[in-house]
Each structure stands twice: as C-alpha cells, then as structure tokens.
Scaffold this active site. Structure first.
Site, PDB file in Angstrom:
ATOM      1  N   CYS A 421       0.816  -1.212   0.000  1.00  0.00           N
ATOM      2  CA  CYS A 421       0.000   0.000   0.000  1.00  0.00           C
ATOM      3  C   CYS A 421       0.849   1.261   0.000  1.00  0.00           C
ATOM      4  CB  CYS A 421      -0.959  -0.017   1.192  1.00  0.00           C
ATOM      5  SG  CYS A 421      -2.658  -0.325   0.675  1.00  0.00           S
ATOM      6  N   ASP A 453     -16.181   5.905   1.997  1.00  0.00           N
ATOM      7  CA  ASP A 453     -16.245   4.554   2.542  1.00  0.00           C
ATOM      8  C   ASP A 453     -15.313   3.591   1.826  1.00  0.00           C
ATOM      9  OD1 ASP A 453     -18.193   4.284   4.808  1.00  0.00           O
ATOM     10  OD2 ASP A 453     -19.425   5.409   3.388  1.00  0.00           O
ATOM     11  N   ASP A 454     -15.089   2.463   2.487  1.00  0.00           N
ATOM     12  CA  ASP A 454     -14.105   1.496   2.005  1.00  0.00           C
ATOM     13  C   ASP A 454     -14.576   0.748   0.773  1.00  0.00           C
ATOM     14  OD1 ASP A 454     -12.058   1.817   4.085  1.00  0.00           O
ATOM     15  OD2 ASP A 454     -13.593   1.037   5.429  1.00  0.00           O
TER      16      ASP A 454
END
Length: 763
Positions: A421, A453-454
């Site tokens: 990431c 949001d994810d």
C-alpha cells in the site's frame, strides 16, 4: 524483484533447501557474482539461522542473539535471492518439484537443487519428545533455554538441570549453562547441574590429557557426572536408566546426543548411506541424481566420510557455490577433498577455552577463547556487514533538483519506491483528480466515488427477511509486490482486499484477480502464477468467497490485486461517517509495515521484525468486523495506505466531530519505531503527512517517537472502529480472545470546537 531487460529474465530456478553454513556462504557469494538468467531461492523454516560455533557463548551470555545468528531474510535481500519461510517435507525427483509443510500449497518447481538443512534430534527413546529439549535444531533449543532461565528466576525451591550427552557439544553446553546461572541475578534457589552419558568417559575422541582437564573443570563447578549411564526412558521430571539404578530427578532435561538424518531425502529417492545421510560424490552432487547437491551435516561424501562438525560445512561452501554455477553453465565441476583433521576449540563456559589438533600440543587460556572469538566474529561479519550493491543504487530513480523543493537523496523515499500500500497514489493527488471527474448518477448507487467509505454500495432488488434493502458492496485493491514470495503475497493481497468488506460488515461473495508477472520463461511464469493464485485461493476459500475470473499480464515486476463483491443488509452496514460523540476508538493491529519494508529495501530491518509484520498482515479482519458489529460499533474502517491519521480524518470530516488520540497507546510493530527514528519511511509517508494540518496540536507532538507512525501506510492493516464507551471493555476482551492480541483503545470522540482541527493528540 525487478526485471527491466531481457538480460535479467529468469530462465532457470536454483533452489537451496536449508539455511546452513554452506548455503549462507553460497548466498553471500551469489550476491557478489550472480548468473544472469538464473533465479535463486532459499527455503528455510527460520528467518535467522544460528551459527553453531557461537552457541556456547550465546548460552553463557557472552553474545547477544543477533551476534550468533545469520539474518537470512536480510542476506537474501542483499543478494537478490527469494526467501521462502517453510520446511520441505518431500521431493518429487522425476518432476523436479518439492513439497512444503503447508498442505494447501502446491509443489515448488526447481531446475537445480541444493540441500543444507542440517540434522534432526534422535527422539525415538520413550519420553524424549515429551520431556526433553533437543539441542538440535538450535533455533528451537534457544527459546526453550530462555524459558528455563525465566522459570529458575521465579522458582521458590531447588531444582536440577541435566544435559544428556558426553561429547563436545554436551560439555560446552553444560559449562555454558553453569556460567550463565552463576552470573544471573534473580535466581535465588540452588540449581544442581548433571551430565549424563553412556560411555566410559567424556569426549571419547579427544586425548586423555584434555579429558582430564575438562573433568577437573566440571568437578570444580560442582557439576555431577554420571558415566556409563544408558538412558532407557524419560518421564515427567525423571531420567530412567537401563541398569536399573534409581531414576535421576531433573526438572529440565536437555538432549545432546548424536542426531540423526531427516527422513524425507531418503524417502524421496535420493541415495543415502546406512544412517540415512545423503550420499555425495566429491563434487558435492548426489550419487543418484546429478541435479541435486548437498552439504553440511545432512550429507556424507562417500570417499571422505567425516564427523558432523560445522568446520566441514564452512569449507564446503565456496566449492558448492562454484559447482552450482558450473553445473548451470555446463562446465566441469571441481572436486572437494575435506581435510582429515581440524582445529577443535572447546569453550569452557567462562572466557576460557582449550584448543586441540592432532600432533600439536594442547593450548588453554583466555587467549585461546579470544582467538576462537576472533575466528567466529570474522565468519559472522561476512553476513552482518552488508550494504546495498552499487549496481542496485545506480538503478534507483533519483528525482532531479527543482527550485524551491527539497531534493531527496538517492536513498530517500522518492528514490526507492515502495510496494504494497506504500505504492498508492497519495490522498492529495487522488482527491484533486476525483474532484474533476463527473460520473453519471444512478439511483441504485448508495455510496460511490463521492463517498469516503471502504467500498461502493449498490442497492439491489433482493431484500432480507425483515424487509430491509440488500446492498451489493464492491471494492478493488491492487499493489506492487513488497515481498518476492508469490504464495505469501497472494495470501496478503486477498486478505487486504477482503478487509474493505469486513470493515463494512459485509459477507464476501466473489472476487476477480488482476496480476502482472515478471518477464520469465514459460516454466517460471507458470510456477509463479500457480503459487500466487494458490495463496489467494486459500484465503478466498477460507472466507467462502468464489474466485470467478481475472486478468494476467507480463511486466517488469510482480503485482497482484482483487476486485471483490459482498452482500449486507442496509441496516447492518458500518460506515466511516457515522461516528458519535462519547464513543471510544479501538484499533485491532499494530502499525509499522510501511517503515519496516522501506528499511528492508535498504538492508536495515531485522528478519524477526519482518516475520512479525508478515504474520500481522496474514491475519484476517473478518472476526474483528463481526465483533465490532456485535458490540454496537457505529463506524469502522480498515487502516491501509493513507495511514491511521488519513483514514481517521476520512471518518471525522462528515461528522464534524473531534478525535482525541492517546499517542502513547498506539501499538507499533516490533522494530517500527527503530526504523522510523533511523529515517526509514515509505515513499507514501510524505504525502500522508500532509494530513497533519487536520491535527490541532501537531507542532507540540512532532518530536514524539510515535508521531510519524500516524502517517505510516499499512498493507493489510487492522480495523479502526468507534464503539460505545459502555461496550468498550467487553469488546476489547472479545477481540483479544479472538486473536487480536494488541487490540487497544487509542482515543475517544468528542464534539469539536470550531477553532480546533479534526484530531487532538494527548499522551
């Protein structure tokens, strides 16, 4: 692993099994002189392998753990060698494949194989496996010795320690134990030491003058010697003898008898001697399979049998390296004739030692120990004094100097781009682009591009039994490899992608993969793709998530990602934006993967730190999401590339609330703070740190050692949730019982005064 030209395309796989002394030398020499077109892989169950010559000094307290261990992960990073942490269980010599101890894992292919995995303890005697601590393998022995010392410090009654075995290893071990116990503060009970052996005398291969000196040393320390004692069995706290003599009471039993060969080489079809050791030609090739080499205690040269001793493996290392390369190049191989005799130096617990070699006088004293120490330290320096090769530094892209902008050094985060990431585009750049996009609006899109949001959410026609709308959640994650072990990378990437669904309390349904494989021969591409996707399938199947398709391509480096779908009733969804004042914030995993792997790229991270970080990344967030929902959490997210602060700000912006974080409560992975304080950070760290403008009192806390951790990008990080304060204790307890052992309360939520930012730090 970066492959940027046809000269670095992999065509053959050379696999080393075991991280013994000979293989450690092969890897170091490979780093100095590799073969183009050959990919080297080390398979070892240990990240750090012990140097047997320094074990007595380690037990005696003369060395620290790192002094006496070779960091294989760091050594492999230096040499450009793949590292797989596993044990081999069997070989398929016809198909040139090996099977690892992970039953879900497919076979690993090879073109050329070398084995230097050591020997195994002989545990066939009744009770030995249950009640004794074998000295081999050393990696398993040392932690148990540390636990023994801890038990001695807490003991309230006298106890006994027994070493079974009268050879050089047993003698050195019991004298080292005596020395460290005599020096230990906090041991307030009497500790009796016993040496048990079955022969007529100790050190049967040594001359009488040395045996007498050593026995005098044992007697002077009050060590009880039990000769001519054949052990018949062990029971709890007792050693039983074949002679029928009274059992010997001993709370701690260490087994230092002659070890045996592992079963799997012979069972796989390799030729072995009568004791099960791999039979070798003088080229260090198997006598039955010329594409298999071996070295160290697991093998014997049929023409020159020698006793098990580290000195022989050390001497085999350079010849093994040379012959492996010659075999790959189809050149004639070198012959290895081991020395008939060698210098033996017995450590006597204190900084004292006896040196012996046939036909030479016996030497003893502190200077002999210092001589041995110098030899050992010089050997270990080959593996500890590592630096990035000049060729690797030259290949790093260095940003040009721009007026008014600080220019990074060649080893800065801009020069050495991270994987995982840490390879994300920064939040600032991403937001600027998204604001310029104008996607069409659909009524069935509940959360889309404009939501923090994810996962995106679409309302579908199906409803639950209660009449609530059912939502389809979609998320995608993709990143460049930060480790070069495909099976492990596939597992981590799948866990990472599914975490978006778990954070929102959705049940995974399906996944599609996108993968890029480095340029290589067809055989190697197939091997890597099978390993990569098998790791992913293991995780997806564990979560009842069906892999339905995907796309693969070739490129300069390994990368992997997944688009995942999940279902959830609309009323059960956990959003980012529904924080409530008065709630507490709970974090389930420690932080630090970004800095650890940035340091690893520069050979500055310990293998043990990386091992801990990988274990954390492999841990699923599924159970944590379920527990948060069960304990009334109102908001949740997973911590990934934008770091703790970045993801928390995404939660706070829509709510208009303030998060008060207790900085000292934030858990850090082992080694993370050391790496940050040493200046190692992910290439995404600087972009993430721009979010510090949302921290009300950032200047007050910038010098705190944990402050940079707020911005460290995580790969497959933990969940962060807001939980009602009355449920916090029970939620935390349930999380820890569920395997999230570092789960902790890191702050709470308050109404935000207008003049403050979104986050306020406390200690």
């Amino acid at each position: 692993m970066s492959m940027t030209s046809t000269s670095t395309i992999a065509y053959q796989d050379l696999v080393l099994v075991g991280g013994g002394h000979a293989h450690a030398q092969v890897i170091k020499m490979w780093g100095m002189r590799s073969l183009p077109g050959v990919r080297l892989t080390l398979i070892s169950p240990q990240v750090q392998t012990p140097y047997s010559g320094m074990l007595p000094g380690l037990v005696a307290g003369h060395y620290q753990f790192d002094d006496a261990h070779i960091d294989l992960m760091r050594l492999c990073q230096f040499a450009g060698v793949r590292f797989i942490q596993a044990s081999v269980s069997r070989l398929d010599l016809d198909n040139r494949e090996l099977w690892l101890d992970d039953t879900d894992r497919p076979a690993t292919g090879f073109d050329l194989l070398s084995i230097n995995s050591g020997i195994t303890p002989e545990l066939s005697l009744a009770g030995v496996a249950e009640y004794a601590t074998p000295v081999k393998p050393i990696s398993a022995f040392y932690p148990r010795w540390q636990r023994c010392l801890a038990q001695l410090r807490s003991a309230s009654t006298p106890c006994a320690i027994t070493v079974v075995g009268g050879g050089a290893a047993g003698i050195e071990l019991i004298l080292a134990m005596h020395h460290t116990i005599s020096q230990q503060q906090g041991i307030g009970v009497a500790v009796d030491l016993h040496l048990v052996y079955r022969g007529n005398d100790i050190l049967s291969s040594y001359p009488p003058r040395i045996r007498e000196q050593v026995k005098a040393q044992l007697h002077s320390h009050g060590i009880h010697i039990h000769g001519n004692c054949e052990v018949s069995k062990l029971s709890s706290r007792h050693i039983h003898f074949s002679s029928g003599a009274a059992p010997l009471l001993s709370e701690h039993i260490f087994w230092c008898t002659q070890a045996s060969a592992a079963d799997w080489p012979g069972q796989s079809g390799l030729a072995t001697d009568c004791k099960g050791f791999i039979s070798l030609l003088d080229t260090l090739q198997s006598t039955s399979h010329d594409f298999v080499f071996a070295a160290g205690d697991i093998a014997q040269q049929v023409n020159y049998p020698r006793p098990a001793a580290g000195v022989f493996a050390v001497r085999q290392g350079p010849v093994l390296f040379e012959n492996l390369q010659r075999k790959l190049l189809a050149k004639p191989l070198k012959q290895h004739r081991p020395q008939q005799d060698f210098l033996s130096i017995l450590a006597l617990g204190r900084r004292d030692a006896i040196a012996h070699r046939r036909f030479l006088p016996t030497l003893r004293g502190g200077w002999v120990w210092r001589w041995k120490n110098r030899i050992d330290q010089q050997f270990m320096a080959m593996f500890s004094e590592l630096s990035m090769p000049a060729s690797a530094l030259a290949n790093q892209a260095v940003a040009p100097a721009i007026s008014g902008i600080d220019t990074p050094s060649p080893l800065s985060s801009l020069a050495m781009r991270c994987g995982g990431c840490g390879a994300k585009v920064g939040a600032t750049s991403l937001s600027k682009v998204i604001r310029q996009l104008q996607p069409i609006h659909r009524d069935d899109v509940v959360w889309g591009l404009d939501s923090p949001d994810d996962a995106a959410a679409l309302r579908i026609s199906d409803t639950t039994a209660s009449g609530q709308s059912q939502l389809l959640l979609q998320s995608v994650d993709h990143f460049r490899a930060f480790i070069d072990e495909p099976y492990l990378l596939g597992q981590i990437a799948a866990q990472h992608a599914l975490s978006d669904l778990f954070a929102m309390n959705a049940t995974p349904q399906s996944a599609m993969a996108i993968a890029s494989l480095p340029y290589a021969s067809d055989n190697i591409t197939e091997r890597d793709l099978l390993q990569l996707m098998s790791g992913a399938i293991k995780v997806l199947n564990d979560n009842n998530c069906s892999l339905t398709g995907g796309h693969t391509s070739e490129g300069n480096e390994l990368s992997i990602g997944f688009a995942v779908n999940g279902l959830a009733p609309e009323h059960a969804i956990l959003n980012k934006a529904t924080l409530q004042a008065g709630q507490v914030l709970i974090l389930t995993k420690a932080l630090g993967t970004g800095t650890l792997f940035a340091a690893h790229g520069q050979l500055q991270a310990k293998g043990q730190w990386l091992e801990t970080a990988i274990a954390a990344m492999l841990q699923s967030n599924r159970r944590a999401g379920e527990l948060f929902h069960a304990h009334g959490a109102t908001a949740c997210t997973d911590i990934t590339g934008f770091g703790l602060a970045g993801h928390l700000v995404e939660m706070l912006k829509p709510s208009g609330l303030l998060a008060r974080l207790q900085l000292s409560a934030i858990p850090a992975l082992a080694g993370a703070l050391h790496c940050l304080s040493s200046g190692f950070s992910s290439s995404l760290q600087d972009q993430n740190q721009r979010i510090s403008r949302a921290i009300a009192n950032t200047e007050q806390w910038q010098a705190h050692p944990l402050y940079p951790l707020l911005f460290d990008p995580q790969t497959s990080g933990g969940l962060l949730a807001s939980v009602p304060s009355e449920n916090a204790t029970s939620c935390l307890s349930a999380l820890r019982d569920g395997g999230y052992h570092v789960a902790t309360i890191i702050g709470d939520i308050h109404y935000k005064p207008k003049e403050l930012g979104l986050i306020e730090l406390t200690d």
